[in-house]
Design a protein around this motif. Structure first.
Motif, short mmCIF file in Angstrom:
data_model
loop_
_atom_site.label_atom_id
_atom_site.label_comp_id
_atom_site.label_asym_id
_atom_site.label_seq_id
_atom_site.Cartn_x
_atom_site.Cartn_y
_atom_site.Cartn_z
N GLN A 299 0.77 -0.97 -0.39
CA GLN A 299 0.23 -0.04 0.16
C GLN A 299 0.88 1.01 -0.49
O GLN A 299 1.72 1.37 1.07
N ASP A 300 0.84 2.00 -0.92
CA ASP A 300 1.41 3.39 -1.36
C ASP A 300 3.02 3.02 -1.04
O ASP A 300 3.30 3.68 -0.61
N SER A 301 3.47 2.42 -1.50
CA SER A 301 4.97 1.93 -1.61
C SER A 301 5.25 1.18 -3.33
O SER A 301 4.04 0.66 -3.63
N VAL A 302 6.36 1.77 -3.88
CA VAL A 302 6.84 0.69 -4.85
C VAL A 302 7.34 -0.21 -4.95
O VAL A 302 7.40 -1.01 -5.58
N HIS A 303 7.40 -0.50 -3.37
CA HIS A 303 7.27 -2.66 -3.04
C HIS A 303 6.33 -3.52 -3.39
O HIS A 303 5.71 -3.01 -3.72
N PHE A 304 6.72 -4.95 -3.11
CA PHE A 304 5.22 -5.14 -3.44
C PHE A 304 6.26 -6.30 -2.80
O PHE A 304 8.05 -6.83 -2.40
N ILE A 305 5.09 -7.32 -2.40
CA ILE A 305 5.71 -8.32 -1.04
C ILE A 305 5.24 -10.03 -2.10
O ILE A 305 4.50 -9.51 -3.06
N GLN A 306 6.39 -11.45 -1.85
CA GLN A 306 5.95 -12.27 -2.98
C GLN A 306 5.59 -13.35 -1.38
O GLN A 306 6.83 -13.87 -0.48
N VAL A 307 4.55 -14.16 -0.66
CA VAL A 307 4.21 -14.92 -0.18
C VAL A 307 3.67 -16.16 -0.23
O VAL A 307 3.24 -15.81 -0.94
N GLY A 308 3.85 -17.12 0.91
CA GLY A 308 3.54 -18.57 0.70
C GLY A 308 3.03 -18.89 1.81
O GLY A 308 3.15 -17.76 3.13
N LYS B 287 -17.53 -18.69 5.84
CA LYS B 287 -18.47 -18.32 6.07
C LYS B 287 -19.09 -17.82 5.16
O LYS B 287 -20.17 -18.71 5.29
N GLU B 288 -19.27 -17.48 4.34
CA GLU B 288 -19.99 -17.11 3.03
C GLU B 288 -20.38 -18.33 2.45
O GLU B 288 -21.49 -17.98 1.74
N LYS B 289 -19.09 -18.45 1.55
CA LYS B 289 -20.40 -20.02 0.73
C LYS B 289 -20.40 -21.01 1.88
O LYS B 289 -21.18 -21.36 1.08
N GLU B 290 -19.77 -21.77 3.02
CA GLU B 290 -20.32 -22.54 3.84
C GLU B 290 -21.28 -22.75 4.86
O GLU B 290 -21.58 -24.03 5.77
N GLY B 291 -21.22 -21.25 5.39
CA GLY B 291 -21.58 -21.41 6.62
C GLY B 291 -20.69 -20.87 8.04
O GLY B 291 -21.21 -20.99 9.13
N PHE B 292 -19.61 -21.63 7.57
CA PHE B 292 -18.31 -21.85 8.89
C PHE B 292 -16.92 -21.99 8.15
O PHE B 292 -16.61 -21.84 7.53
N GLY B 293 -16.60 -21.07 9.70
CA GLY B 293 -14.87 -20.15 8.98
C GLY B 293 -14.05 -21.82 9.14
O GLY B 293 -13.89 -22.81 8.29
N GLY B 294 -13.66 -21.96 10.55
CA GLY B 294 -12.73 -22.84 11.08
C GLY B 294 -11.09 -23.24 11.07
O GLY B 294 -10.09 -23.63 11.34
N VAL B 295 -10.34 -21.55 10.18
CA VAL B 295 -9.44 -21.48 10.27
C VAL B 295 -8.41 -20.64 11.42
O VAL B 295 -9.78 -19.74 11.43
N SER B 296 -7.90 -21.39 11.54
CA SER B 296 -7.18 -21.02 13.38
C SER B 296 -6.50 -20.14 13.33
O SER B 296 -6.17 -18.73 13.51
N ASN B 297 -5.43 -20.07 12.15
CA ASN B 297 -4.20 -19.71 12.09
C ASN B 297 -3.78 -19.47 10.44
O ASN B 297 -4.24 -20.40 10.34
N VAL B 298 -2.67 -18.49 10.22
CA VAL B 298 -2.11 -18.70 8.38
C VAL B 298 -0.69 -18.41 8.75
O VAL B 298 -0.10 -18.36 9.74
N TYR B 299 -0.01 -19.11 8.18
CA TYR B 299 1.47 -19.21 8.50
C TYR B 299 2.20 -18.61 7.54
O TYR B 299 2.07 -18.64 6.01
N PHE B 300 3.39 -18.33 7.32
CA PHE B 300 4.32 -18.22 5.79
C PHE B 300 4.78 -19.51 5.85
O PHE B 300 5.94 -19.82 6.81
N THR B 301 4.90 -19.77 4.47
CA THR B 301 5.90 -20.96 4.04
C THR B 301 7.60 -19.53 3.21
O THR B 301 8.08 -20.73 2.90
N ASN B 302 6.64 -18.61 2.92
CA ASN B 302 7.76 -18.02 2.14
C ASN B 302 6.87 -16.63 2.42
O ASN B 302 5.79 -15.92 2.17
N PHE B 303 7.80 -15.48 2.50
CA PHE B 303 8.14 -13.71 2.61
C PHE B 303 9.18 -13.72 1.81
O PHE B 303 10.52 -12.84 2.49
N ILE B 304 8.90 -12.75 0.66
CA ILE B 304 10.32 -12.45 -0.32
C ILE B 304 9.24 -10.78 -0.48
O ILE B 304 8.07 -10.59 -0.92
N VAL B 305 10.21 -9.59 0.33
CA VAL B 305 10.02 -8.02 0.14
C VAL B 305 10.70 -7.10 -1.22
O VAL B 305 11.89 -7.59 -1.24
#
Length: 206
Positions: A118-127, A187-205
Motif C-alpha cells: 500500500q502506497d509503496s513501489v515495493h511488492f511482496i511475494q508470500v507463500g 462463512k459466506e460459502k459454507e456458513g462456517f470458517g474454522g481456520v485458526s491460523n495462517v503461516y508464512f511458508t515464504n516471505f519476500i519483499v
C-alpha cells in the motif's frame, strides 16, 4: 280415552355407569396424553441432545483421535503417539501436559501470492499455509473455494504497508488479516470458517 299411562324411564343401572366411566377414562387420558406429547415435541421437551444430533458443521478434532489416525497410517504407534515432547519454550514437558487440547491440521496453498504494498513501489511475494483444529471438512471447504480464497487473500495483502512487512509484529498483523479474510470466504460459502491460523511458508519483499 287411552288406557295407556306414561311410565317414567328406568334409571340407568349403577353397574353400567361405572363401566362407561372405566371405558371412557383411558380414552380421555389417551387424548390428553397425545395432546401433551404433541405440545411437548413442539416445545422441545423431547429434543435430541446436541451431542446426539447429527450436525453439518465441522467438529473439533481431539488430539487423541489424531494420534490414533497417525498410528494406523504408519502401522504402529507412530512418533509422539504417547504425548510429551517439547513445550512452547523448548523444554521437555511431562507426558499429558502442555500443548493444545485439539489437533491441528495444516494445508499449504499451492501457489504463492504476489501483491503491491500500500502506497509503496515495493511488492511482496508470500507463500501461506492454514491450520484448523476442526475435522477434514474445513480443509475440503478450503480446496473447494480456493479460487475465491486466493482473490480475498490478494485483496488483504494489498492493504499491507511497508511498516508491517519489516517487523515481526507487523507480520503477525498480516497473518491475522489473512485468517480473517479466509474465514470470511468460508462463512459466506459454507456458513462456517474454522481456520485458526495462517503461516508464512515464504516471505519476500522487493
Amino acid at each position: 280415552m287411552s288406557d295407556k299411562t306414561d311410565t317414567p324411564a328406568a334409571p340407568p343401572k349403577k353397574g353400567k355407569s361405572k363401566l362407561l366411566i372405566l371405558l371412557g377414562l383411558p380414552i380421555v387420558l389417551l387424548g390428553t396424553g397425545g395432546g401433551a406429547a404433541v405440545y411437548g415435541m413442539q416445545a422441545g421437551w423431547f429434543s435430541v441432545k446436541p451431542e446426539e444430533a447429527e450436525s453439518n458443521e465441522p467438529r473439533l478434532l481431539p488430539k487423541s483421535e489424531e494420534k490414533r489416525a497417525a498410528a494406523k497410517a504408519e502401522g504402529g504407534e507412530g512418533h509422539g503417539a504417547e504425548g510429551g515432547g517439547e513445550g512452547s519454550h523448548g523444554k521437555p514437558t511431562p507426558k499429558g501436559e502442555g500443548g493444545d487440547k485439539y489437533a491441528s491440521s495444516y494445508y499449504p496453498l499451492e501457489k504463492e501470492f504476489t501483491s503491491n504494498l500500500q502506497d509503496s513501489v515495493h511488492f511482496i511475494q508470500v507463500g501461506i499455509a492454514v491450520s484448523t483444529p476442526y475435522d477434514g471438512r474445513v480443509l475440503e471447504n478450503i480446496k473447494t473455494h480456493e479460487i475465491a480464497i486466493r482473490s480475498q487473500v490478494l485483496m488483504a495483502l494489498g492493504e499491507t504497508s511497508e511498516d508491517e512487512v519489516f517487523t515481526a509484529e507487523g507480520k503477525r498483523h498480516i497473518q491475522e488479516r489473512l485468517a480473517k479474510a479466509i474465514n470470511g470466504v468460508l462463512k459466506e460459502k459454507e456458513g462456517f470458517g474454522g481456520v485458526s491460523n495462517v503461516y508464512f511458508t515464504n516471505f519476500i519483499v522487493q
